[in-house]
Write an enzyme that holds these catalytic residues in place. Structure first.
Site, PDB file in Angstrom:
ATOM      1  CG  ASP A   1       0.836  10.901  41.394  1.00  0.00           C
ATOM      2  OD1 ASP A   1       1.640  12.273  40.965  1.00  0.00           O
ATOM      3  OD2 ASP A   1      -0.224  11.674  41.626  1.00  0.00           O
TER       4      ASP A   1
ATOM      5  CB  CYS B   1      -1.823  14.582  38.109  1.00  0.00           C
ATOM      6  SG  CYS B   1      -1.067  14.299  39.103  1.00  0.00           S
TER       7      CYS B   1
ATOM      8  NE  ARG C   1      -7.237  20.368  37.653  1.00  0.00           N
ATOM      9  CZ  ARG C   1      -6.488  20.387  38.848  1.00  0.00           C
ATOM     10  NH1 ARG C   1      -4.840  20.476  38.399  1.00  0.00           N
ATOM     11  NH2 ARG C   1      -6.698  21.151  39.901  1.00  0.00           N
TER      12      ARG C   1
END
Ligand code: CP
Ligand code: NVA
Length: 311
Positions: A230, A270, A298
């Protein structure tokens, strides 16, 4: 449709049991297949969902809006200067107003305590769509993506490399709940919070998950089935970005690091990615990367979640 999650809040993945995570993932898979097969049921017709954003968003905002639309619910977006909690009114008063119009409140903000306060006050379900500490909706999508690509979660090794941030916390909870073996590699001084580590350890003790921490990215990734990273500076930490670059450079996911993972390993992020920082183009655009499936999921994970909370 089981009513096990109806009316509940989701502030972090630790709010769910292993069985409840399984229920969300199975519902997401069923709904995803049904949508692909042309089914267009709208179990939330006539409902409304407040989507409050105190930080920027692309994926979360669009996927929740589309999830609402596909389920028949009306999404009501409050973001930026119009954000619900930006006018000096108390958090509690705003929450009490929102629940008079909306059947759920989805909130992206800074402090976890604010999400908790809204959940405490509001009688409708409150969903954390990212706080400084947790990103449970992303976690559900990531678990769905791992299961789709690798077939199983239990016993798989997930290596997270980078900042001990909201995503690290989410992988700790999510991996522990699904009996994965979680390895976290961070620079010294950027470890996950002790409180979340303790929660994850308690969950892991009941599921058979193992959790290990290291400052060595290579050690974490060696033989892993999933490699995740991330941003090195999350929203709200922009001023620290330049100062963090040197400390985090050894944690960049590049082809040499990815090479150490198990054959067939997948790469998760993500998004948004900072190409050339936490991940190189070769990895994020390479054959191991499933980041756009992850982003799509998602939508499916949140459709399932909203259905289970509200239908
Ligand atoms: N992954 C994620 O939450 O993306 P956004 O910040 O664009 O919503
Ligand atoms: N850790 C990142 C995740 C973005 C989706 C942040 O909080 O900015």
């Amino acid at each position: 449709m089981t009513d096990k999650l109806r009316g509940r809040d989701l502030l972090s993945l630790a709010d769910l049991t292993s069985a409840e995570v399984r229920l969300v993932l199975d519902t997401a898979r069923e709904q995803k297949a049904a949508w692909a097969a042309g089914h267009r049921e709208q179990p939330l017709a006539g409902r409304a969902v407040a989507l409050v954003f105190e930080k920027p968003s692309v994926r979360t905002r669009v996927s929740f809006e589309v999830a609402c639309a596909r389920l028949g619910a009306t999404p009501v977006v409050l973001s930026g200067p119009d954000s619900a909690f930006s006018r000096g009114e108390t958090v509690a008063d705003t929450a009490r107003v929102l629940e008079r119009y909306c059947d759920a409140i989805v909130l992206r903000t800074f402090e976890q305590a604010k999400v908790a306060e809204v959940a405490e006050v509001a009688s409708v379900p409150v969903v954390n769509s990212l706080s400084d500490d947790h990103h449970p909706c992303q976690g559900l999508a990531d678990l769905l993506t791992i299961e789709e690509h690798l077939g199983t979660l239990a016993g798989r090794t997930l290596a997270y490399v980078g900042d001990g941030n909201n995503m690290a916390h989410t992988y700790l909870h999510g991996g522990a709940l699904t009996a994965m073996d979680v390895r976290i590699a961070t620079p010294p001084g950027f470890e996950p919070s002790a409180g979340v580590v303790a929660e994850a350890a308690e969950i892991a003790a009941s599921t058979g998950s193992t959790i290990t921490f290291t400052t060595d990215a290579r050690e974490a990734v060696a033989g892993a089935d999933v490699v995740a990273t991330d941003t090195w500076a999350s929203m709200g930490q922009e001023s620290e970005h330049a100062a963090r670059l040197a400390a985090f450079a050894p944690y960049r996911v590049d082809p040499a690091l990815m090479e150490l993972a198990a054959p067939g390993a997948i790469f998760l992020h993500c998004l948004p990615a900072h190409r050339g920082e936490e991940v190189t183009d070769e990895v994020i655009d390479g054959p191991s990367s499933v980041v756009f499936d992850e982003a799509e999921n998602r939508l499916h994970a949140q459709k399932a979640l909203l259905t289970l909370l509200l239908a």
